[in-house]
Write an enzyme that holds these catalytic residues in place. Structure first.
Site, PDB file in Angstrom:
ATOM      1  N   GLY A   1     -40.941  -5.269   5.020  1.00  0.00           N
ATOM      2  CA  GLY A   1     -41.174  -4.037   4.276  1.00  0.00           C
ATOM      3  C   GLY A   1     -41.504  -4.272   2.815  1.00  0.00           C
ATOM      4  O   GLY A   1     -41.471  -5.403   2.308  1.00  0.00           O
TER       5      GLY A   1
ATOM      6  N   ASP B   1     -32.531  -7.280   3.862  1.00  0.00           N
ATOM      7  CA  ASP B   1     -33.570  -6.436   4.451  1.00  0.00           C
ATOM      8  C   ASP B   1     -33.562  -5.076   3.774  1.00  0.00           C
ATOM      9  O   ASP B   1     -32.597  -4.704   3.099  1.00  0.00           O
ATOM     10  CB  ASP B   1     -33.329  -6.277   5.953  1.00  0.00           C
ATOM     11  CG  ASP B   1     -34.594  -5.964   6.732  1.00  0.00           C
ATOM     12  OD1 ASP B   1     -35.635  -5.673   6.099  1.00  0.00           O
ATOM     13  OD2 ASP B   1     -34.548  -6.002   7.975  1.00  0.00           O
TER      14      ASP B   1
ATOM     15  N   GLU C   1     -34.870  -7.346  13.533  1.00  0.00           N
ATOM     16  CA  GLU C   1     -34.048  -7.086  12.353  1.00  0.00           C
ATOM     17  C   GLU C   1     -32.576  -6.914  12.732  1.00  0.00           C
ATOM     18  O   GLU C   1     -31.686  -7.394  12.017  1.00  0.00           O
ATOM     19  CB  GLU C   1     -34.562  -5.844  11.625  1.00  0.00           C
ATOM     20  CG  GLU C   1     -35.902  -6.067  10.941  1.00  0.00           C
ATOM     21  CD  GLU C   1     -36.554  -4.794  10.437  1.00  0.00           C
ATOM     22  OE1 GLU C   1     -37.508  -4.898   9.647  1.00  0.00           O
ATOM     23  OE2 GLU C   1     -36.116  -3.698  10.844  1.00  0.00           O
TER      24      GLU C   1
END
Length: 216
Positions: free
Chosen positions: A29, A80, A102
């Site tokens: 991301g 993350d 993830e």
């Protein structure tokens, strides 16, 4: 509010947590992108695992070696981003379609740190909740997950079909159990507080640190 500055502030704070000799999982991301750029400058001597091919490609292009996750059984740290974050530590992740990997990385880390800008902090979670589904019987699976719909997106890194649950998320624990128990669901994007160690939020010109739990 400068959202990009908030993302960068959280990412740089997380870079300070990475020490030589660690085994580190890195997520996917835009906020993690700032972390990857910083690591390309700092070059700590670390064994890295990436949660998506996109992250792995960015790292390799920057000259950072990425290890296959089958070579490591445990991580010291994973970092993350998230799509939604509550004060109690519930997350929604998977807007980029990598939430299965993830979640595996998060569960394998002694310390799981979430980085984000303040816009990701919400009073309560809401749809959509990302899903990864087996292609086999996908129409039947969707029928058991009403209301949900397929996502107009490429398949996941592991070739699963991406979809989104569009119903109410008033009880994340109950919904998490329902989604996980539905045949055909590979993984969903609800991450429980038990996975999360701490949250680093860029908020205006400051950094907000929220401790959720201890080492996993």
């Amino acid at each position: 509010m400068d959202v990009e500055a908030e993302k960068r502030r959280a990412a740089l704070a997380s870079a300070d947590l990475i020490e030589n000799g660690m085994r580190v999982g890195l997520g996917t991301g835009s906020t993690v992108g700032y972390l990857l750029a910083e690591l390309a400058v700092r070059r700590p001597r670390v064994s890295y695992v990436a949660t998506s091919p996109r992250t792995a490609t960015i790292m390799r292009d920057a000259g950072i070696e990425v290890d296959p996750f089958d070579a490591l059984d445990r991580l010291d740290l994973a970092i993350d981003g998230a799509d939604q974050i509550t004060s109690g530590g519930w997350l929604i992740k998977g807007g980029g379609g990598a939430h299965t990997r993830e979640k595996i990385v998060a569960a394998s880390a002694d310390r799981y740190v979430v980085i984000a800008d303040a816009s990701k902090f919400v009073e309560s979670l809401h749809a959509p909740v990302p899903l990864e589904l087996l292609a086999f019987g996908v129409a039947a699976t969707l029928g058991r997950l009403h209301p949900s719909e397929l996502r107009a997106a490429p398949r996941s890194p592991d070739h699963g079909v991406l979809a989104d649950y569009l119903g109410v998320v008033d009880d994340p624990a109950a919904l998490s159990a329902r989604l996980a128990g539905t045949p055909g669901v590979v993984a969903h994007g609800l991450f429980p507080p038990s996975l999360v160690t701490e949250i680093l939020l860029g908020r205006g010109g400051t950094l907000q640190q929220i401790t959720i739990g201890g080492p996993q």
